[in-house]
Write an enzyme that holds these catalytic residues in place. Structure first.
Site, PDB file in Angstrom:
ATOM      1  N   CYS A  88       0.892  -1.199  -0.101  1.00  0.00           N
ATOM      2  CA  CYS A  88       0.056   0.011  -0.076  1.00  0.00           C
ATOM      3  C   CYS A  88       1.041   1.084   0.000  1.00  0.00           C
ATOM      4  O   CYS A  88       2.062   1.133  -0.499  1.00  0.00           O
ATOM      5  CB  CYS A  88      -0.865   0.023   1.069  1.00  0.00           C
ATOM      6  SG  CYS A  88      -0.221  -0.047   2.933  1.00  0.00           S
ATOM      7  N   ALA A  89       0.581   2.244   0.494  1.00  0.00           N
ATOM      8  CA  ALA A  89       1.323   3.555   0.529  1.00  0.00           C
ATOM      9  C   ALA A  89       2.633   3.442   1.791  1.00  0.00           C
ATOM     10  O   ALA A  89       3.586   3.666   1.327  1.00  0.00           O
ATOM     11  CB  ALA A  89       0.400   4.640   1.020  1.00  0.00           C
TER      12      ALA A  89
END
Length: 132
Positions: free
Chosen positions: A98-99
């Site tokens: 993800c981020a």
């Protein structure tokens, strides 16, 4: 309580919390499930292996701004997220990111409970990916 006791208690609390968030050794259960957070270098090396399923769990806007390799986008916040995960091959390795690691960590736990046998989570997420 003395200052020393408070300081010592704070030290142990801090260390126990930080160790729980970054797990770099494989977690292997009796069923043979591997759920591991790996470094960017390890993640990059695994990208070259066969039968890897690469999944980006960020939002479509984040995904469109940049991604790793030929990752499939499965938005963690989408209503159909779990049903999309179900379509992956549970017997083949899955690499997720993800981020920064929060959503992918939750996804890894979810995938383990869904019966996936091998899940690798990118430590630090896309924000920590040095190969952009």
């Amino acid at each position: 309580m003395s200052k020393f006791t408070l300081l010592l208690a704070g030290f142990f609390l801090f260390n126990s919390c930080s160790e729980a968030q970054v797990k770099t050794s494989p977690e292997k259960s009796q069923e043979g499930v591997i759920n591991q957070v790996i470094s960017a270098d390890e993640f990059k090396a695994k990208l070259g292996e066969e039968n890897i399923q690469l999944v980006d769990v960020r939002t479509p806007d984040e995904y469109n701004a940049g991604k790793i390799g030929d990752a499939s986008n499965m938005d963690f916040y989408a209503d159909d997220f779990k049903s999309k995960l179900e379509k992956l091959d549970k017997s083949q390795p899955v690499m997720i990111y993800c981020a920064s690691g929060g959503r992918s960590g939750k996804t890894a736990s979810m995938m383990k409970s869904m019966g996936f046998t091998e899940v690798y989570d990118l430590q630090g997420g896309f924000n920590g990916w040095p190969y952009k």
